[in-house]
Design an enzyme around this catalytic site. Structure first.
Site, mmCIF file in Angstrom:
data_model
loop_
_atom_site.group_PDB
_atom_site.id
_atom_site.type_symbol
_atom_site.label_atom_id
_atom_site.label_comp_id
_atom_site.label_asym_id
_atom_site.label_seq_id
_atom_site.Cartn_x
_atom_site.Cartn_y
_atom_site.Cartn_z
ATOM 1 N N LYS A 172 0.479 -0.939 -0.282
ATOM 2 C CA LYS A 172 -0.187 0.134 0.706
ATOM 3 C C LYS A 172 1.142 0.942 0.099
ATOM 4 C CE LYS A 172 -2.465 0.200 3.854
ATOM 5 N NZ LYS A 172 -2.178 1.370 3.932
ATOM 6 N N ARG A 197 -9.382 3.887 9.698
ATOM 7 C CA ARG A 197 -8.680 2.557 10.193
ATOM 8 C C ARG A 197 -9.989 2.281 10.460
ATOM 9 N NH1 ARG A 197 -3.996 1.737 11.908
ATOM 10 N NH2 ARG A 197 -3.096 3.624 10.144
ATOM 11 N N ARG A 227 12.189 -10.862 3.675
ATOM 12 C CA ARG A 227 12.928 -9.616 3.083
ATOM 13 C C ARG A 227 13.930 -8.878 4.323
ATOM 14 N NH1 ARG A 227 8.527 -4.985 3.652
ATOM 15 N NH2 ARG A 227 8.724 -5.188 6.277
ATOM 16 N N ARG A 251 14.768 -7.100 9.692
ATOM 17 C CA ARG A 251 14.518 -6.456 10.434
ATOM 18 C C ARG A 251 13.468 -6.478 11.347
ATOM 19 N NH1 ARG A 251 10.468 -2.186 7.640
ATOM 20 N NH2 ARG A 251 8.955 -2.735 9.296
ATOM 21 N N ARG A 282 -0.081 -7.717 13.252
ATOM 22 C CA ARG A 282 -0.754 -7.053 12.626
ATOM 23 C C ARG A 282 -1.684 -7.292 11.575
ATOM 24 N NH1 ARG A 282 4.310 -4.591 9.833
ATOM 25 N NH2 ARG A 282 3.053 -2.329 9.650
#
Ligand SMILES: [Zn+2]
Length: 222
Positions: A17, A92, A134, A168, A179
């Site tokens: 997004k 949201r 990643r 990360r 999340r």
């Protein structure tokens, strides 16, 4: 083809997004308005509203829905956003959307109401794969992905030749799943909410950045 100018971007964390919002804003020549950025900026200005926000955050409270709606609508109506905007991260929740809906009934929003809610639709399994794979070269900052963008030579950074890589700290399965759960519970109910209003359009967010942004271009008309 009808063009859309006032757009709410919806999508789970890891849906791309942020990247797509930035590309779209550039194509449309409008600003992307992020609730998080606005809050931080307002605090920095030291305005009365900024002080109110800072007190709230310092006390460890969530910033109230009213305040967020006030801040976002103020930005939507600002002269620099007269030709349109992309809203990232607002509304949201249904609570925010309902208050925002009432605000949009006011005369100052005549001709300036949100005209498209764009959902970047990506299955949870894809998001997990995308985020968990990643990694980054800490010396030059280049991002890689186990499957989608591996280094040309295994274990060696393409750019600087570095041989150590890092992930990360919040790219763990536990964080991502949590999340996603927050998104499904708080934000995903906006999908049927905006569908009922005839504002929602879905775009398949799987595939390359270019492929997805082409599909968005067709929908938005830019
Ligand atoms: Zn490197």
């Amino acid at each position: 083809m009808a063009r859309h100018n006032r757009i709410v971007l919806l999508g789970p964390p890891g849906s791309g997004k942020g990247t797509q919002g930035a590309i779209l804003a550039q194509n449309m020549g409008v600003h992307e308005i992020s609730a998080g950025d606005l809050l931080r900026t307002e605090v920095k200005t030291g305005s009365n509203l900024g002080k109110e926000i800072a007190e709230c955050i310092n006390a460890g409270h969530l910033v109230s829905t009213d305040l967020i709606v006030r801040l976002m609508t103020q930005a939507f109506l600002a002269p620099e956003n007269e030709n349109g905007f992309i809203s990232d991260g607002f509304p949201r929740s249904i609570e925010q959307a309902e208050i925002f809906e009432k605000v949009q009934q006011q005369t100052e929003f005549t001709g300036k109401k949100v005209d498209l809610v764009l959902l970047i639709d990506v299955p949870d399994s894809y998001i997990l794969e995308r985020i968990l794979g990643r990694f980054q070269c800490p010396s030059c900052g280049t991002f890689y992905h186990d499957k989608f963008k591996p280094t040309k030579v295994a274990g060696v950074c393409d750019i600087c030749g570095g041989k150590e890589f890092a992930k990360r700290a919040d790219d763990t399965e536990e964080t991502v799943v949590s999340r996603l759960r927050v998104y499904r519970e708080a934000t995903a109910p906006l999908i049927p909410y905006y569908e009922k209003q005839g504002l929602l359009v879905r775009v398949d967010g799987t595939g390359s950045i270019d492929a997805v942004s082409e599909k968005i271009k067709e929908i938005v008309g830019y």
